[in-house]
Scaffold this motif. Sequence first.
Motif, PDB file in Angstrom:
ATOM      1  N   ASP A 169      65.375  62.298  59.162  1.00 16.84           N
ATOM      2  CA  ASP A 169      66.031  61.010  59.350  1.00 16.84           C
ATOM      3  C   ASP A 169      67.464  61.148  58.863  1.00 16.84           C
ATOM      4  O   ASP A 169      67.751  61.005  57.672  1.00 16.84           O
TER       5      ASP A 169
ATOM      6  N   ARG B 177      57.953  68.416  68.982  1.00 20.97           N
ATOM      7  CA  ARG B 177      56.917  67.395  68.785  1.00 20.97           C
ATOM      8  C   ARG B 177      56.985  66.314  69.848  1.00 20.97           C
ATOM      9  O   ARG B 177      58.060  65.887  70.270  1.00 20.97           O
TER      10      ARG B 177
ATOM     11  N   GLU C 239      53.416  68.608  56.525  1.00 18.84           N
ATOM     12  CA  GLU C 239      52.224  67.786  56.711  1.00 18.84           C
ATOM     13  C   GLU C 239      50.951  68.580  56.430  1.00 18.84           C
ATOM     14  O   GLU C 239      50.002  68.068  55.813  1.00 18.84           O
TER      15      GLU C 239
ATOM     16  N   ASP D 156      55.410  62.282  70.867  1.00 25.61           N
ATOM     17  CA  ASP D 156      55.345  61.006  70.154  1.00 25.61           C
ATOM     18  C   ASP D 156      54.160  61.045  69.193  1.00 25.61           C
ATOM     19  O   ASP D 156      53.023  61.276  69.592  1.00 25.61           O
TER      20      ASP D 156
ATOM     21  N   GLU E 124      62.964  72.289  63.474  1.00 27.06           N
ATOM     22  CA  GLU E 124      62.750  70.974  62.865  1.00 27.06           C
ATOM     23  C   GLU E 124      61.267  70.605  62.880  1.00 27.06           C
ATOM     24  O   GLU E 124      60.709  70.121  61.886  1.00 27.06           O
ATOM     25  N   THR E 125      60.617  70.841  64.022  1.00 31.69           N
ATOM     26  CA  THR E 125      59.187  70.534  64.116  1.00 31.69           C
ATOM     27  C   THR E 125      58.381  71.432  63.195  1.00 31.69           C
ATOM     28  O   THR E 125      57.414  70.991  62.562  1.00 31.69           O
TER      29      THR E 125
ATOM     30  N   TRP F 234      52.972  62.010  57.720  1.00 30.12           N
ATOM     31  CA  TRP F 234      53.989  61.917  58.773  1.00 30.12           C
ATOM     32  C   TRP F 234      55.335  62.286  58.172  1.00 30.12           C
ATOM     33  O   TRP F 234      55.871  61.578  57.323  1.00 30.12           O
ATOM     34  N   CYS F 235      55.865  63.417  58.618  1.00 30.34           N
ATOM     35  CA  CYS F 235      57.146  63.922  58.134  1.00 30.34           C
ATOM     36  C   CYS F 235      58.144  63.895  59.288  1.00 30.34           C
ATOM     37  O   CYS F 235      57.791  64.204  60.436  1.00 30.34           O
ATOM     38  N   ARG F 236      59.384  63.564  59.003  1.00 32.01           N
ATOM     39  CA  ARG F 236      60.417  63.556  60.047  1.00 32.01           C
ATOM     40  C   ARG F 236      61.782  63.691  59.410  1.00 32.01           C
ATOM     41  O   ARG F 236      61.971  63.355  58.232  1.00 32.01           O
TER      42      ARG F 236
ATOM     43  N   CYS G 176      58.402  70.071  59.683  1.00 30.46           N
ATOM     44  CA  CYS G 176      57.515  68.917  59.524  1.00 30.46           C
ATOM     45  C   CYS G 176      56.054  69.343  59.580  1.00 30.46           C
ATOM     46  O   CYS G 176      55.214  68.842  58.815  1.00 30.46           O
TER      47      CYS G 176
END
Length: 301
Positions: A258, A98, A236, A100, A228-229, A254-256, A232
Amino acid sequence: MKIRIGTRGSRLALWQAKSVEEAIREEEKDARTELVILQTKGDRILDRPLSEIGDKGLFVSEFEQALSEGRIDLAVHSAKDLPARLAPGLTISAVLPRGDARDVLLLPRGGKRPGQGRNFVLGTGSQRRILQARLLWEGVSCRPIRGNVETRIRKLKEGGYDGILLAKAGLDRLEIGPETEPELEFHPLEPERFLPAACQGIIVAEGREARDGTDPLAALCRRITREETAMCFETERRVLEELEADCSQAAAAWCRLDGERLRLDARYGERVCRLSGAPSREEGKRLAIRAARLLRGEMRE
């Protein structure tokens, strides 16, 4: 192995297609690739906001037809342009890292500022951006704007708008910023205050569903996918699917990852929810379903 990669013809679309092409060549040195440029309905109709002329499939349907007919092997998309459901027999084959996810407010240097008086004209046709801009700044009047990134910046510089909103990932990929446009100011908007579109900043490759586990292109696409992307991306998209939301509605997700937590922030109209869980695709699916129920008012946090 020869791979025909479908793409739109804009500079940003070509950058995205070439990033997939490079990822393929890094994994498979003997792969031969060809970029096939197609024009979509969304490219041809530039005088009306997307919310008035149809759903996100405006930028995808021609590619899905070409895939189904065997004229291309992969179609590269900005993931936020994908419709909620793909055409039968097609799938997302690869998900790249991903960019920004933020939106950016562009202003003429020394010009008006949003929230500092009435009649600030903001260029955007996105219902998501319109709603959040009006919640964030007083006195904002939103006016539709269409065209590629360069066209929108030109319209801003010509004085048609006091400011415009663009995706930071697209600006980064085109290397557009204060150094290349010194007469403009670039203000990234933090996602906690201004939620991005679901899957904003993600590049995907769509392809035909593999008939078995031995398909070499499917195996290659799995190797270039960033897990990981992909997690997410799926979370989403599931939010939008559960909400049955398209570009005519003010929806965002918006998923991430953390640390050791998977976090999901989502919006539907003026309702917002923020959830977290264990970092897995199954948990992402659960969070998306819960978020949609909260946003529809079917349950409380």
